[in-house]
Design an enzyme around this catalytic site. Structure first.
Site, short mmCIF file in Angstrom:
data_model
loop_
_atom_site.label_atom_id
_atom_site.label_comp_id
_atom_site.label_asym_id
_atom_site.label_seq_id
_atom_site.Cartn_x
_atom_site.Cartn_y
_atom_site.Cartn_z
N GLU B 63 0.80 -1.19 0.03
CA GLU B 63 0.02 0.18 -0.03
C GLU B 63 0.68 1.01 0.09
O GLU B 63 0.65 2.22 -0.72
CB GLU B 63 -1.18 0.04 1.31
CG GLU B 63 -1.73 -1.14 1.68
CD GLU B 63 -1.32 -2.19 2.28
OE1 GLU B 63 0.04 -2.45 2.24
OE2 GLU B 63 -1.74 -2.54 3.50
N CYS B 94 -0.10 1.57 7.12
CA CYS B 94 -0.71 2.09 5.98
C CYS B 94 -1.92 2.56 6.07
O CYS B 94 -2.44 3.51 4.97
CB CYS B 94 -0.57 0.44 5.10
SG CYS B 94 0.76 -0.24 4.63
#
EC number: 3.5.4.33
Lengths: 169, 169
Positions: B63, B94
């Site tokens: 991510e 993330c």
């Protein structure tokens, strides 16, 4: 088990001063003045400051950049036996990066009531459900760290006010 | 106010398939198989997969790398009007990066009971105290996303077992 480095008050002062120097550098570049350093064996192995606007990168917080630089310096994603010094309480992203890099201890300056994820909104670094926990020392040179941010935002408000006055003339 | 992109079931399926392709690529490189893509105007603008071991970088989650690539593609730290697709529930770092980049909606596959910060351990993306909230769609192709991870860890366990048996001979 990672060893937690132990520092004298003088060392703590010096390392936070180095983080403050980074924060001032960020401010001089037009970035929100936040700085960080990472220490290993009593030596600074990584220095970084907020670079979000210049890099147009949402992840370019001082702590994240310092962790990446320390990973590079150590040639390892594991930063066991290191310590992070940062001028502002880390946000969720940076708290997560501290856990992901296994840093065992952090020292920070000013509190971030709006976004801090270490003591203010959450205590993410002390979550017993995670496979890593972090020793936290808040409030190091907090007045100086906080004043730097306040001055920065005061200047921005003043600039906006002046621009508005000029437009209304 | 950011617009939240709306997708057909077929588009959601296709974008998660692209994230799964990235996850498989990670696995083939010896990384934990997790992949992510970021979509803008119905087009994938960034693709990334977990790169922690190869890069020896604690922050190299799928991510985070996808967000950085999307910042680069958009020449902006703000990823408004985009959507993130990722094969595993994001961790704290993330989730924080998703907030910091102002992504308005995410779709994820498998749940992460041990480290997930979106539904499992925390619901960081729905915190009303923050200046940004994220629409969350969990469980997209979750069986396929989860199976990929299970197979990866089963293989690792098998390898360790074989190495141990060989050592004991």
């Amino acid at each position: 088990m990672a060893n937690i480095p132990i520092f004298s008050d003088e060392q703590i002062n010096d390392f936070m001063q180095a983080a403050l120097d980074e924060a001032r550098q960020a401010g001089s570049e037009g970035e929100v003045p936040i700085g960080a350093v990472i220490v290993h064996d009593n030596q600074i192995i990584a220095r970084a400051h907020n670079h979000r606007e210049q890099g147009q990168q949402a992840t370019a917080h001082a702590e994240l950049l310092a962790i990446e630089a320390a990973n590079q310096a150590a040639q390892s994603w594991r930063l066991e036996n290191t310590a992070l010094f940062v001028t502002l309480e880390p946000c969720m992203m940076c708290a997560g990066a501290i856990i992901n890099s296994r840093i065992p201890v952090i020292y920070y300056g000013a509190q971030d009531a709006k976004g801090g994820a270490v003591k203010s909104l959450y205590t993410l670094l002390e979550d017993e459900r995670l496979n890593h926990r972090v020793e936290v020392h808040p409030g190091i040179k907090s007045d100086e760290c906080g004043q730097l941010l306040q001055n920065f935002f005061s200047e921005i408000r003043l600039k906006h006010k002046l621009v508005k006055q000029l437009k209304n003339k």
